[in-house]
Motif scaffolding. Structure first.
Motif, short mmCIF file in Angstrom:
data_model
loop_
_atom_site.label_atom_id
_atom_site.label_comp_id
_atom_site.label_asym_id
_atom_site.label_seq_id
_atom_site.Cartn_x
_atom_site.Cartn_y
_atom_site.Cartn_z
N ASN A 14 -20.67 15.65 2.62
CA ASN A 14 -19.55 15.88 1.71
C ASN A 14 -18.22 15.43 2.31
O ASN A 14 -17.39 14.84 1.62
N THR A 15 -18.00 15.72 3.59
CA THR A 15 -16.73 15.30 4.19
C THR A 15 -16.68 13.78 4.37
O THR A 15 -15.61 13.20 4.33
N ARG A 16 -17.84 13.14 4.53
CA ARG A 16 -17.86 11.68 4.55
C ARG A 16 -17.48 11.13 3.18
O ARG A 16 -16.78 10.12 3.08
N LEU A 17 -17.91 11.80 2.12
CA LEU A 17 -17.49 11.39 0.77
C LEU A 17 -15.98 11.48 0.61
O LEU A 17 -15.37 10.62 -0.03
N LEU A 18 -15.38 12.51 1.21
CA LEU A 18 -13.93 12.65 1.13
C LEU A 18 -13.23 11.52 1.90
O LEU A 18 -12.26 10.93 1.41
N ARG A 19 -13.72 11.21 3.09
CA ARG A 19 -13.12 10.12 3.87
C ARG A 19 -13.25 8.80 3.13
O ARG A 19 -12.30 8.02 3.07
N GLU A 20 -14.41 8.55 2.53
CA GLU A 20 -14.60 7.32 1.74
C GLU A 20 -13.67 7.29 0.53
O GLU A 20 -13.15 6.24 0.16
N ALA A 21 -13.44 8.45 -0.08
CA ALA A 21 -12.53 8.52 -1.23
C ALA A 21 -11.10 8.20 -0.82
O ALA A 21 -10.38 7.50 -1.55
N ALA A 22 -10.68 8.69 0.33
CA ALA A 22 -9.34 8.38 0.83
C ALA A 22 -9.19 6.87 1.00
O ALA A 22 -8.18 6.28 0.60
N TYR A 23 -10.19 6.26 1.58
CA TYR A 23 -10.17 4.81 1.79
C TYR A 23 -10.15 4.07 0.45
O TYR A 23 -9.37 3.14 0.26
N ARG A 24 -10.99 4.49 -0.47
CA ARG A 24 -11.07 3.84 -1.79
C ARG A 24 -9.71 3.91 -2.49
O ARG A 24 -9.24 2.93 -3.06
N GLY A 25 -9.07 5.08 -2.44
CA GLY A 25 -7.76 5.21 -3.07
C GLY A 25 -6.72 4.32 -2.41
O GLY A 25 -5.92 3.67 -3.08
N ALA A 26 -6.76 4.25 -1.08
CA ALA A 26 -5.79 3.43 -0.34
C ALA A 26 -6.01 1.94 -0.56
O ALA A 26 -5.08 1.15 -0.36
N CYS A 27 -7.20 1.56 -0.97
CA CYS A 27 -7.53 0.14 -1.18
C CYS A 27 -7.55 -0.23 -2.66
O CYS A 27 -8.22 -1.18 -3.06
N HIS A 28 -6.82 0.51 -3.47
CA HIS A 28 -6.78 0.23 -4.91
C HIS A 28 -6.43 -1.25 -5.13
O HIS A 28 -5.54 -1.79 -4.46
N PRO A 29 -7.10 -1.92 -6.06
CA PRO A 29 -6.88 -3.36 -6.24
C PRO A 29 -5.46 -3.75 -6.67
O PRO A 29 -5.06 -4.90 -6.47
N ASP A 30 -4.70 -2.82 -7.22
CA ASP A 30 -3.32 -3.14 -7.62
C ASP A 30 -2.35 -3.13 -6.45
O ASP A 30 -1.19 -3.52 -6.59
N LEU A 31 -2.80 -2.67 -5.29
CA LEU A 31 -1.94 -2.61 -4.11
C LEU A 31 -2.25 -3.81 -3.22
O LEU A 31 -3.35 -3.93 -2.71
N ASP A 32 -1.27 -4.68 -3.05
CA ASP A 32 -1.54 -5.89 -2.28
C ASP A 32 -0.74 -6.00 -0.99
O ASP A 32 -0.85 -6.98 -0.27
N GLN A 33 0.04 -4.97 -0.67
CA GLN A 33 0.85 -5.00 0.54
C GLN A 33 0.43 -3.97 1.58
O GLN A 33 1.17 -3.70 2.52
N VAL A 34 -0.78 -3.40 1.38
CA VAL A 34 -1.24 -2.33 2.27
C VAL A 34 -2.63 -2.63 2.79
O VAL A 34 -3.53 -2.96 2.02
N ASN A 35 -2.77 -2.52 4.08
CA ASN A 35 -4.07 -2.60 4.74
C ASN A 35 -4.43 -1.19 5.19
O ASN A 35 -3.59 -0.48 5.76
N CYS A 36 -5.65 -0.77 4.94
CA CYS A 36 -6.09 0.58 5.32
C CYS A 36 -7.11 0.49 6.45
O CYS A 36 -8.05 -0.29 6.39
N VAL A 37 -6.88 1.31 7.47
CA VAL A 37 -7.79 1.43 8.60
C VAL A 37 -8.26 2.88 8.63
O VAL A 37 -7.45 3.80 8.56
N VAL A 38 -9.57 3.07 8.75
CA VAL A 38 -10.16 4.41 8.79
C VAL A 38 -10.82 4.62 10.15
O VAL A 38 -11.58 3.77 10.61
N LYS A 39 -10.50 5.76 10.76
CA LYS A 39 -11.09 6.09 12.05
C LYS A 39 -11.42 7.57 12.11
O LYS A 39 -10.71 8.40 11.53
N ALA A 40 -12.47 7.88 12.85
CA ALA A 40 -12.77 9.27 13.17
C ALA A 40 -11.77 9.71 14.24
O ALA A 40 -11.31 8.88 15.05
N PRO A 41 -11.41 10.98 14.29
CA PRO A 41 -10.41 11.42 15.27
C PRO A 41 -10.77 11.09 16.72
O PRO A 41 -9.88 10.76 17.51
#
Length: 153
Positions: A14-41
């Motif tokens: 479930n918490t992996r689903l949340l992390r993936e959701a954060a990434y998905r939101g940050a990578c919305h196709p309408d946003l073209d000036q943002v790169n998202c990096v995801v890391k475990a603490p």
């Protein structure tokens, strides 16, 4: 390009689903000036914080506190970024089986010490698992990334 760093502890499916959701939101196709990096603490450190323009933190509530992994990240990074990243926009989500307030207070005290600024109020996902948590975290990632993309943050 702006960089959004997501540092999220995800010890369960479930918490992996949340992390993936954060990434998905940050990578919305309408946003073209943002790169998202995801890391475990445990994989993130001061260099990651120094390279980002905003930060989204995710943690579980563990005995009324943040995860040990997120605390370890702060322990290793605090002094290395203290003077360099003041004013860093950040947001937080907490997967809390109970109330999450102790976890929120603990993270807020560290963020205050680092002189980072909240881009959104902390999101506490309380109680039994709900699929709606996924949408809430995805929106949080989207809002933070959209703020960067539009030069608001």
């Amino acid at each position: 390009m702006k960089q959004l760093l997501v540092i999220a502890h995800a010890p369960s499916a479930n918490t992996r689903l949340l992390r993936e959701a954060a990434y998905r939101g940050a990578c919305h196709p309408d946003l073209d000036q943002v790169n998202c990096v995801v890391k475990a603490p445990l994989d993130a450190g001061p260099d990651d914080v120094l390279a980002c323009d905003a930060l989204l933190l995710g943690t579980t509530e563990n005995l009324g506190y943040m995860s040990g992994a997120l605390k370890d990240f702060f322990d290793r990074s605090y002094y290395a970024v203290l003077e360099e990243q003041q004013g860093l926009p950040c947001a937080l989500y907490i997967r809390a089986g109970h109330d999450g307030t102790g976890t929120q207070r603990a993270v807020e005290s560290i963020v205050t010490g680092l002189r980072w600024r909240w881009a959104q109020p902390p999101l506490i996902l309380r109680g039994e698992w709900q699929d709606a948590f996924i949408d809430q975290v995805e929106e949080l990632g989207l809002y933070l990334a959209a703020g960067l993309d539009n030069g608001i943050l």
